[in-house]
Design an enzyme around this catalytic site. Structure first.
Site, PDB file in Angstrom:
ATOM      1  N   ASP A 131       0.829  -1.200   0.000  1.00 33.24           N
ATOM      2  CA  ASP A 131       0.000   0.000   0.000  1.00 33.24           C
ATOM      3  C   ASP A 131       0.870   1.260   0.000  1.00 33.24           C
ATOM      4  OD1 ASP A 131      -2.779   1.022   0.416  1.00 33.24           O
ATOM      5  OD2 ASP A 131      -1.929   1.841   2.255  1.00 33.24           O
TER       6      ASP A 131
ATOM      7  N   GLU B 263      14.469 -15.391   0.838  1.00 32.96           N
ATOM      8  CA  GLU B 263      14.783 -16.467   1.801  1.00 32.96           C
ATOM      9  C   GLU B 263      13.751 -17.587   1.713  1.00 32.96           C
ATOM     10  OE1 GLU B 263      14.668 -14.723   5.692  1.00 32.96           O
ATOM     11  OE2 GLU B 263      16.196 -13.226   5.176  1.00 32.96           O
TER      12      GLU B 263
HETATM   13  C1  GLC Z   1      -4.164   3.075  -0.659  1.00 28.87           C
HETATM   14  C2  GLC Z   1      -5.391   2.209  -0.536  1.00 28.87           C
HETATM   15  C3  GLC Z   1      -6.530   3.067  -0.105  1.00 28.87           C
HETATM   16  C4  GLC Z   1      -6.198   3.664   1.249  1.00 28.87           C
HETATM   17  C5  GLC Z   1      -4.881   4.417   1.205  1.00 28.87           C
HETATM   18  C6  GLC Z   1      -4.365   4.691   2.576  1.00 28.87           C
HETATM   19  O1  GLC Z   1      -4.293   3.990  -1.653  1.00 28.87           O
HETATM   20  O2  GLC Z   1      -5.631   1.563  -1.741  1.00 28.87           O
HETATM   21  O3  GLC Z   1      -7.735   2.375  -0.050  1.00 28.87           O
HETATM   22  O4  GLC Z   1      -7.204   4.542   1.635  1.00 28.87           O
HETATM   23  O5  GLC Z   1      -3.872   3.678   0.562  1.00 28.87           O
HETATM   24  O6  GLC Z   1      -3.932   3.507   3.182  1.00 28.87           O
END
Ligand code: GLC
Length: 601
Positions: free
Chosen positions: A223, A302
Site C-alpha cells: 500500500d 529467503e
Molecule cells: C491506498 C489504498 C486506499 C487507502 C490508502 C491509505 O491507496 O488503496 O484504499 O485509503 O492507501 O492507506
C-alpha cells in the site's frame, strides 16, 4: 467457446505471478459467512469454488487485520491479528489452505506507510514525551509559531495537505494537558505516518513480512509504496497531494448527513486534478523508498524465490514506475496509466506501448488493471460522457452514466486487458459487470475522504458495495443466514444489482460472468499472458481502432464511431458484444464499443 479448456503448461518455476490473473477481494464486501452484514474470511472460503470456476490464478485480499476501520482496514492496529469482524487467524489459515488446494495463490495487503492511531506503538508515543524513542517511530514535530518568536507552536510544522483533504498534521495534547507536538498523517488523522528512518520500524516490518510468509502467503500488495520516505527537512510544498489524476471539483451542493445542502461554504478545498509528480512532491516517490524494497526482496528470497510483491505506486511517468520493479526490488507494480486511459484508442495504445517499454527496460512483466476499491468501477466510468475523466466517487447530483454503454465498453476494455502480455488484476464484481453505486445516500457513506472534504469529494464507497450473489434473497444473498433472518449489508445495494447477481449470470450465454470465464480460459490456453504485442495493419487509433497481434490471436477493439470490417481471412473466436457464440464465426464486422479476438481460418 470454440476452444476446449485444456490446462495450460505451468509457468516457469518461481514466476507464477508474471502472467497471473489476480482477483482482488475487498473482504468487507465480498461475501458474509457469519451473517452479520459484513463480509469475512469464512465468506471468502465459501466462495473459493466460484473463483476457481472463474479461472483466476490468485486472490489478493485487502486488509483484514485488527483495525478500528477508520479507512476500511487500511488503518492497521495489529499487523498480526485478524479483526474479529473478519474472523480469526484460524479462518485465514483454513481459507489459504483451501485456496492452495484449488491451485490459487494468496496475496495479502501490507500497509507500511502508516498504522492506526490505535496501534500500541502510537498509543505509547502519545503517552511518551517529545524526543522519546516511542515518538521516534512516527513523525512528530514542533509546530510553527503563529507570530514569529511567540513560541506557541500553533501552526502545523509545514503546509502539507492530507490526500483525503484537510491538513496532514494533527496536534496532540501532552501528558499535562498542554498543547503539544504535531504528527504527520498523509491520510486520515487516524493513520499516523511511520518514520521509515527508524531502525525499529524497519525491523518490525521485516518481522511482519515473515509472519505472513511463514503462514503461507504467496505475496504482498504494498500500500502507498511510493510514500514511505519523506524528503529530509519536510519542506513546504505548493502542490496538492493526490493519488490519481482526477476531475474532482468543489461542490456547492454537497453536504454531510443531517446538514442542509450548501451548509458549508468554507469546505476544505478538495485536492485538484493533479498528478503526484507535478511538481515532484517531498513525500511521494523519494529515491529512498527503493532501499526498503531491496531489503524486503532479500526477505522474500529467503522463502524459495516464488513469493512476490506488487507496488501500489501512483507515480509518473512509466519510467519512474519501472524503478519499483527493478530485478532486486518488487516483481510487479500496478499500471494505473492503462486504467486512466479511458475509452480512447490513442491514449490506450500509448499507455500500452509506454508500459510495455518501461517494464521491458527492467525485465519485469506489465500489469493491467481497470478497477479497484479506490476507483469508480469501469462499467460506470466508461458510461460517462467523457470516459477519460476520473471522478473520485459519483453522487446523485452528478452526471449519471449511460449504464448500457458503460457495460458494453467495460466488457470490451476487459477483453483488451486480458489479451495483453503480463499479469491482469480484476476487482471483485467486475466479472458481473457491476456498476458503481452512484446514488448512495450521504447517511450511508463511510469513506473518510467524504468527511474530510466536507462532501466535496464523494469518496469511494460506491465501488465497495456488497456483491449480489442471488437475486431473490435478501441482500441479494450477500449474507449467509444460517436459518435466521438476513442482516442488512453494511452498505445498501442498488436495485440494479439484482439482475446482475451471480446466480442470474451463471450458465447464461452472453452474460458478463460467462464472458469473463471464457476470456480467462482463452487467455490461459493461448498463453496470452506470456506473449507479445505486435501492432498490425488494422491498428488505426485515429479512427478509434486498436489492433494488435499476440501470438496467432488478433485482437481488435473498436473505440470509434463506425463498425470496422473483420480482416480478410480471419474469423471471430470471442466477442465482447451480445452476439451469441454460434454467430461469431460468421461476423463480418466489429461493432463499435466492442472487442473481438480473431484467428485465421
Ligand atoms: C491506498 C489504498 C486506499 C487507502 C490508502 C491509505 O491507496 O488503496 O484504499 O485509503 O492507501 O492507506
Amino acid at each position: 467457446m470454440s476452444n476446449p479448456p485444456v490446462p495450460a503448461p505451468p509457468s516457469a518455476a518461481g514466476t507464477w505471478w508474471s502472467d497471473a490473473v489476480v482477483y482482488q477481494i475487498y473482504p468487507r464486501s465480498f461475501a458474509d459467512g457469519d451473517g452479520d452484514g459484513m463480509g469475512d474470511l469464512r465468506g471468502v472460503l465459501d466462495r473459493l469454488p466460484y473463483l476457481e470456476q472463474l479461472g483466476v490464478d490468485a486472490i489478493w485480499l485487502s486488509p483484514f487485520y485488527k483495525s478500528p476501520q477508520a479507512d476500511g482496514g487500511y488503518d492497521v492496529a495489529d499487523y498480526r491479528q485478524v479483526d474479529p469482524l473478519f474472523g480469526s487467524l484460524a479462518d485465514f489459515d483454513a481459507m489459504l489452505q483451501d485456496a492452495h488446494r484449488r491451485g490459487m495463490k494468496v496475496i495479502v495487503d501490507l500497509v507500511p506507510n502508516h498504522t492506526s492511531d490505535e496501534h500500541a506503538w502510537f498509543q505509547a508515543a502519545l503517552a511518551a514525551a517529545p524526543g522519546s524513542p516511542e515518538r521516534g517511530r512516527y513523525i512528530f514535530r514542533e509546530g510553527r509559531d503563529e507570530a514569529p518568536g511567540s513560541g506557541d507552536g500553533n501552526r502545523p510544522p509545514n503546509n502539507w495537505k492530507s490526500v483525503f483533504g484537510g491538513p496532514a498534521w494533527t496536534r496532540v495534547s501532552e501528558q499535562d494537558g498542554s498543547p503539544g507536538q504535531w504528527y504527520l498523517h498523509l491520510f486520515d488523522t487516524k493513520q499516523p505516518d511511520l518514520n521509515w528512518e527508524n531502525a525499529e520500524v524497519q525491523e518490525e516490518m521485516r518481522a511482519v513480512l515473515r509472519f505472513w510468509l511463514d503462514r503461507g502467503a504467496d505475496g504482498f500488495r504494498v500500500d502507498v509504496a511510493h510514500g514511505l520516505v519523506k524528503e529530509a527537512g519536510l519542506p513546504d510544498w505548493e502542490g496538492v497531494a493526490a493519488m490519481v489524476e482526477g476531475t474532482s471539483r468543489p461542490r456547492t451542493d454537497s453536504h454531510l448527513p443531517g446538514e442542509a445542502p450548501g451548509a458549508h461554504t468554507d469546505a476544505e478545498e478538495p485536492h485538484r486534478s493533479v498528478s503526484p509528480m507535478y511538481p515532484p512532491s517531498p513525500f511521494f516517490d523519494q529515491d529512498g523508498v527503493h532501499d526498503i524494497y531491496r531489503d524486503w526482496r532479500r526477505v522474500l528470497d529467503e522463502y524459495g524465490g516464488d513469493r512476490m510483491m506488487v507496488a501500489e505506486a501512483w507515480v509518473e511517468p512509466a519510467e519512474r514506475l519501472a524503478r519499483y520493479v527493478r530485478p532486486d526490488e518488487m516483481q510487479q507494480a500496478f499500471n494505473f496509466d492503462f486504467l486512466l486511459a479511458g475509452w480512447d484508442a490513442e491514449r490506450m495504445a500509448e499507455a500500452i506501448e509506454a508500459s510495455l517499454a518501461a517494464a521491458e527496460s527492467v525485465g519485469a512483466p506489465c500489469t493491467w488493471v481497470l478497477s479497484n476499491h479506490d476507483t469508480v468501477r469501469h462499467a460506470t466510468r466508461f458510461g460517462l460522457k467523457d470516459p477519460t475523466t476520473f471522478p473520485k466517487g459519483i453522487a446523485e447530483f452528478d452526471e449519471q452514466p449511460d449504464a448500457a454503454l458503460g457495460l458494453a465498453r467495460a466488457r470490451a476494455a476487459t477483453l483488451v486487458a486480458l489479451a495483453l502480455p503480463g499479469s491482469a488484476y480484476l476487482y471483485q464484481g467486475e466479472e458481473l459487470g457491476l456498476p458503481e453505486h452512484t446514488t448512495l445516500p450521504a447517511e450511508a457513506r463511510q469513506d473518510p475522504t467524504f468527511f474530510r472534504t466536507r462532501g466535496a469529494e464523494i469518496g469511494r464507497d460506491g465501488c465497495r458495495v456488497p456483491l449480489p450473489w442471488e437475486e431473490n434473497q435478501p441482500g441479494f444473498g450477500f449474507s449467509a443466514t444460517h436459518g435466521g433472518a438476513a442482516a442488512r449489508p453494511w452498505l445498501p445495494q442498488p436495485e440494479s444489482f439484482g439482475p446482475l447477481a451471480a446466480d442470474q449470470q451463471d450458465g447464461e450465454e452472453g452474460s458478463t460472468l460467462e464472458l469473463y470465464r471464457a476470456a480467462l480460459r482463452f487467455r490461459s490456453v493461448r498463453r496470452l499472458g506470456q506473449g507479445t504485442v505486435e501492432w498490425t495493419d488494422e491498428h488505426a487509433p485515429d479512427s478509434g481502432l486498436l489492433a494488435f497481434r499476440n501470438g496467432d490471436v488478433l485482437v481488435v477493439a473498436n473505440m470509434g464511431f463506425a463498425s470496422a470490417p473483420v480482416p480478410e481471412g480471419f474469423k471471430v473466436v470471442l466477442s465482447s458484444g451480445p452476439e451469441p457464440a454460434e454467430d461469431w464465426a460468421g461476423m463480418q464486422e466489429v461493432p463499435v464499443d466492442s472487442t473481438v479476438y480473431l484467428q485465421r481460418g
